[in-house]
Design an enzyme around this catalytic site. Structure first.
Site, PDB file in Angstrom:
ATOM      1  N   GLY A  28       0.842  -1.188   0.000  1.00  0.00           N
ATOM      2  CA  GLY A  28       0.000   0.000   0.000  1.00  0.00           C
ATOM      3  C   GLY A  28       0.875   1.234   0.000  1.00  0.00           C
ATOM      4  O   GLY A  28       2.065   1.179   0.308  1.00  0.00           O
ATOM      5  N   TYR A  29       0.240   2.343  -0.330  1.00  0.00           N
ATOM      6  CA  TYR A  29       0.958   3.615  -0.423  1.00  0.00           C
ATOM      7  C   TYR A  29       0.442   4.572   0.636  1.00  0.00           C
ATOM      8  O   TYR A  29      -0.738   4.858   0.709  1.00  0.00           O
ATOM      9  CB  TYR A  29       0.808   4.208  -1.832  1.00  0.00           C
ATOM     10  CG  TYR A  29       1.602   3.389  -2.817  1.00  0.00           C
ATOM     11  CD1 TYR A  29       2.912   3.725  -3.114  1.00  0.00           C
ATOM     12  CD2 TYR A  29       1.073   2.241  -3.376  1.00  0.00           C
ATOM     13  CE1 TYR A  29       3.668   2.951  -3.961  1.00  0.00           C
ATOM     14  CE2 TYR A  29       1.827   1.458  -4.233  1.00  0.00           C
ATOM     15  CZ  TYR A  29       3.116   1.813  -4.521  1.00  0.00           C
ATOM     16  OH  TYR A  29       3.877   1.038  -5.348  1.00  0.00           O
ATOM     17  N   ILE A  30       1.382   5.030   1.469  1.00  0.00           N
ATOM     18  CA  ILE A  30       1.052   6.023   2.487  1.00  0.00           C
ATOM     19  C   ILE A  30       0.876   7.373   1.816  1.00  0.00           C
ATOM     20  O   ILE A  30      -0.035   8.121   2.136  1.00  0.00           O
ATOM     21  CB  ILE A  30       2.157   6.084   3.570  1.00  0.00           C
ATOM     22  CG1 ILE A  30       2.172   4.771   4.354  1.00  0.00           C
ATOM     23  CG2 ILE A  30       1.934   7.276   4.495  1.00  0.00           C
ATOM     24  CD1 ILE A  30       3.299   4.667   5.360  1.00  0.00           C
TER      25      ILE A  30
END
Length: 154
Positions: A28-30
């Site tokens: 996932g991408y913060i």
């Protein structure tokens, strides 16, 4: 400084299958802003925090750090954009290079990409028969963009 030099291609056919065992990746991408991405990745019992800079031709800065799996799971669930990137990665050695084939699942199911890391942007490579069109310059195929614009919606 860590510099990643990478080229990316679509994969043709199934002749690559059976050349390597795959590992399940969940990431996932913060944050993704101004072509900089901060990513959390879990692969089996290992996990990583990765920061990638903007791409310039085939290169970009990349900093990757191992982190505890429990922390990575918590960050995925609480800090990361949805949907997650779900894929199985196969690493295949071919003519002295390691090709990473990503077979995507979830909202990106049906997409199969191959990446190869190089030591120099001008390095000459011979392509395996299962390599198709190069998409290194097509931002749609960046994992950080597949979160915002999944393959299933193209």
């Amino acid at each position: 400084m860590a510099k990643e030099i990478e080229r990316k291609y679509l994969v043709l056919g199934d002749s690559w299958r059976g050349l390597a065992e795959g590992n399940v990746y969940r990431q996932g991408y913060i944050a993704t802003q101004d072509k900089v991405a901060v990513r959390i990745r879990v692969v089996g019992e290992k996990s990583y925090l990765t920061i990638k800079g903007p791409s310039i031709k085939y290169s970009r800065l990349e900093f990757e750090y191992p982190i505890p799996v429990e922390d990575a799971q918590e960050m995925l669930e609480t800090l990361c954009e949805r949907p997650f990137i779900e894929k199985v990665r196969y690493k295949i050695e071919w003519r002295g290079l390691i090709w990473e084939i990503d077979e995507f699942d979830g909202v990106n199911k049906g997409l199969i990409l191959a990446e190869v890391e190089l030591s120099d942007e001008n390095q000459q490579i011979e392509l395996p028969t299962w390599i198709g069109q190069e998409v290194s310059d097509d931002a749609r195929y960046f994992n950080s963009n597949l979160v915002k614009h999944p393959f299933s919606q193209w």
